[in-house]
Scaffold this motif. Structure first.
Motif, mmCIF file in Angstrom:
data_model
loop_
_atom_site.group_PDB
_atom_site.id
_atom_site.type_symbol
_atom_site.label_atom_id
_atom_site.label_comp_id
_atom_site.label_asym_id
_atom_site.label_seq_id
_atom_site.Cartn_x
_atom_site.Cartn_y
_atom_site.Cartn_z
ATOM 1 N N MET A 2 0.599 -0.995 0.653
ATOM 2 C CA MET A 2 0.132 -0.295 -0.090
ATOM 3 C C MET A 2 0.993 1.809 0.293
ATOM 4 O O MET A 2 0.655 1.862 -0.531
ATOM 5 N N GLY A 3 2.007 1.458 0.888
ATOM 6 C CA GLY A 3 2.878 2.451 0.584
ATOM 7 C C GLY A 3 3.577 2.817 -0.440
ATOM 8 O O GLY A 3 3.174 3.447 -0.683
ATOM 9 N N ARG A 4 4.113 2.036 -1.276
ATOM 10 C CA ARG A 4 4.279 2.273 -2.674
ATOM 11 C C ARG A 4 3.557 2.470 -3.612
ATOM 12 O O ARG A 4 3.360 3.386 -4.495
ATOM 13 N N ALA A 5 2.125 1.813 -3.253
ATOM 14 C CA ALA A 5 0.717 1.726 -4.737
ATOM 15 C C ALA A 5 0.475 3.601 -4.329
ATOM 16 O O ALA A 5 0.324 4.538 -4.950
ATOM 17 N N MET A 6 0.477 4.249 -3.229
ATOM 18 C CA MET A 6 0.096 5.201 -2.419
ATOM 19 C C MET A 6 1.212 6.523 -2.759
ATOM 20 O O MET A 6 0.789 7.933 -3.377
ATOM 21 N N ALA A 7 2.448 5.770 -2.538
ATOM 22 C CA ALA A 7 4.062 7.464 -3.539
ATOM 23 C C ALA A 7 3.848 7.330 -5.194
ATOM 24 O O ALA A 7 3.980 8.023 -5.530
ATOM 25 N N GLN A 8 3.046 5.805 -5.403
ATOM 26 C CA GLN A 8 2.289 5.970 -7.196
ATOM 27 C C GLN A 8 2.310 6.545 -7.681
ATOM 28 O O GLN A 8 1.688 7.844 -8.385
ATOM 29 N N GLU A 9 0.426 7.066 -6.748
ATOM 30 C CA GLU A 9 -0.369 7.465 -7.260
ATOM 31 C C GLU A 9 0.234 9.845 -6.635
ATOM 32 O O GLU A 9 -0.495 10.325 -7.576
ATOM 33 N N PHE A 10 0.515 9.664 -5.815
ATOM 34 C CA PHE A 10 0.347 10.795 -5.735
ATOM 35 C C PHE A 10 1.837 11.375 -6.501
ATOM 36 O O PHE A 10 2.047 12.434 -6.366
ATOM 37 N N SER A 11 3.046 10.652 -6.605
ATOM 38 C CA SER A 11 3.244 11.194 -7.435
ATOM 39 C C SER A 11 2.844 11.442 -9.009
ATOM 40 O O SER A 11 3.267 12.558 -9.882
ATOM 41 N N ALA A 12 2.264 10.662 -9.294
ATOM 42 C CA ALA A 12 1.543 10.482 -10.708
ATOM 43 C C ALA A 12 0.348 11.878 -10.912
ATOM 44 O O ALA A 12 -0.014 12.895 -11.318
ATOM 45 N N ASN A 13 0.016 12.919 -9.426
ATOM 46 C CA ASN A 13 -0.278 13.759 -9.112
ATOM 47 C C ASN A 13 0.004 15.041 -8.819
ATOM 48 O O ASN A 13 -0.619 15.501 -8.130
ATOM 49 N N GLY A 14 1.033 14.736 -9.046
ATOM 50 C CA GLY A 14 1.998 15.758 -8.458
ATOM 51 C C GLY A 14 2.682 16.446 -7.199
ATOM 52 O O GLY A 14 4.010 17.082 -7.734
ATOM 53 N N ALA A 15 3.011 15.174 -6.968
ATOM 54 C CA ALA A 15 3.093 15.431 -5.198
ATOM 55 C C ALA A 15 5.372 15.034 -5.477
ATOM 56 O O ALA A 15 5.722 14.346 -6.244
ATOM 57 N N THR A 16 5.942 15.482 -4.524
ATOM 58 C CA THR A 16 7.024 14.923 -4.238
ATOM 59 C C THR A 16 7.469 14.336 -3.063
ATOM 60 O O THR A 16 6.718 14.463 -1.977
ATOM 61 N N VAL A 17 7.833 12.815 -2.966
ATOM 62 C CA VAL A 17 6.841 12.282 -2.058
ATOM 63 C C VAL A 17 8.580 11.508 -1.413
ATOM 64 O O VAL A 17 9.682 11.551 -2.110
ATOM 65 N N VAL A 18 8.643 12.008 -0.448
ATOM 66 C CA VAL A 18 9.130 11.131 0.779
ATOM 67 C C VAL A 18 9.192 10.015 0.954
ATOM 68 O O VAL A 18 8.392 9.757 1.673
ATOM 69 N N ALA A 19 9.600 8.129 0.627
ATOM 70 C CA ALA A 19 9.392 7.381 0.858
ATOM 71 C C ALA A 19 9.930 6.793 2.126
ATOM 72 O O ALA A 19 11.674 6.829 1.538
ATOM 73 N N VAL A 20 10.005 6.060 2.784
ATOM 74 C CA VAL A 20 10.084 5.909 4.073
ATOM 75 C C VAL A 20 9.916 5.114 4.235
ATOM 76 O O VAL A 20 8.734 3.704 3.948
ATOM 77 N N ASP A 21 11.035 3.424 4.087
ATOM 78 C CA ASP A 21 11.697 2.114 4.576
ATOM 79 C C ASP A 21 12.183 1.268 5.398
ATOM 80 O O ASP A 21 13.639 2.422 5.957
ATOM 81 N N ASN B 159 1.677 4.397 7.429
ATOM 82 C CA ASN B 159 1.016 3.867 6.694
ATOM 83 C C ASN B 159 2.097 2.357 6.678
ATOM 84 O O ASN B 159 1.346 1.200 6.938
ATOM 85 N N ALA B 160 3.579 2.301 7.524
ATOM 86 C CA ALA B 160 4.389 1.249 7.771
ATOM 87 C C ALA B 160 3.532 0.190 9.300
ATOM 88 O O ALA B 160 2.942 0.905 9.811
ATOM 89 N N GLY B 161 3.723 -0.399 8.850
ATOM 90 C CA GLY B 161 2.584 -1.776 10.013
ATOM 91 C C GLY B 161 3.065 -2.862 9.334
ATOM 92 O O GLY B 161 3.769 -3.703 7.947
#
Length: 251
Positions: A17-36, A87-89
């Motif tokens: 879900m976190g990766r999917a959120m990152a992709q969705e947000f990026s596709a809609n113009g956001a800059t993503v700080v992806a954390v894992d 989102n981490a869990g």
């Protein structure tokens, strides 16, 4: 572009879900700080985004020093945090209370509830300064009912919903919206073992079969809800818990 030029921290972004959120947000113009917590998966996520803006951070969300470092580096690079997706869990594999060790309890609580608290606390000060911000917590159907996990997991997800509501109550009047997404059975790396013959759980199989959807959910379906809650269309939504569960909670 619903999130054009916004800065979003997304935890657990190395998969599911976190990766999917990152992709969705990026596709809609956001800059993503992806954390894992893992290096390679989160670097792969940023590579997949291929937007020239987003960055990867490796951190254990249950460790305050890691959390503070990620938020400080985000502020240094981009000047603000507009959106935080906690989102981490982790799952406890349906371990009952009498078999739950101290180590398992502390691990589940550390990632599932201490992490969202630490990240929320770290971003609240800069959000308060701007009187604007969005926090989205990934809760669970286990925030409402038993049976979606063991003692530690269910307790942690009840706590996530409580944190969501209290943050919304305390900070909504200051321009900060806080809401929760409550997924049902979503097909991710974390739940993949439940789809194997040796890992199948009869309770889960029966629950999914009984839902109106009659199937596992997809990470992208959670990401769609996250995008809505992050955007301006959700400006009047505070302290809500959205079940994206195929109807699991209906009975």
């Amino acid at each position: 572009m619903k999130l054009d030029k916004r800065i979003a921290i997304i935890t657990g972004a190395g998969s599911g879900m976190g990766r999917a959120m990152a992709q969705e947000f990026s596709a809609n113009g956001a800059t993503v700080v992806a954390v894992d917590v893992r290096d390679e998966p989160v670097l792969e996520t940023v590579k997949l985004l291929d937007d020239g803006r987003s960055v990867a951070e490796t951190a254990d969300v249950s460790v305050r020093a890691d959390v503070d470092r990620v938020v400080a580096r985000t502020l240094e690079r981009f000047g603000r945090v507009d959106i935080l997706c906690n989102n981490a869990g982790v799952l406890d594999d349906y371990t009952p209370a009498h078999e739950t060790t101290d180590e398992l309890w502390n691990r589940i609580m550390g990632v599932n509830i201490t992490g969202p608290f630490l990240f929320s606390r770290a971003v609240l000060t800069p959000m308060l300064a701007r009187r604007k911000g969005v926090i989205i917590n990934t809760a669970s159907i286990s925030s409402f009912v038993a049976g979606g996990g063991g003692a530690a997991y269910t307790s942690s997800k009840h706590a996530v919903l409580g944190l969501t509501r209290q943050l919304a109550f305390d900070y909504g009047k200051h321009g900060i919206r806080v809401n929760a997404i409550c997924p049902g059975a979503i097909q991710t790396g974390m739940t993949g073992h439940l789809l194997t013959p040796e890992g199948r759980n009869p309770h889960v199989d029966a629950a999914i079969a009984a839902t109106p959807a009659g199937r596992w959910g997809k990470p992208e379906e959670i990401a769609h809800m996250a995008l809505f809650l992050a955007g301006d269309e959700a400006d009047f939504i505070h302290g809500a818990a959205f079940a994206v569960d195929g109807g699991w909670l209906l009975p």
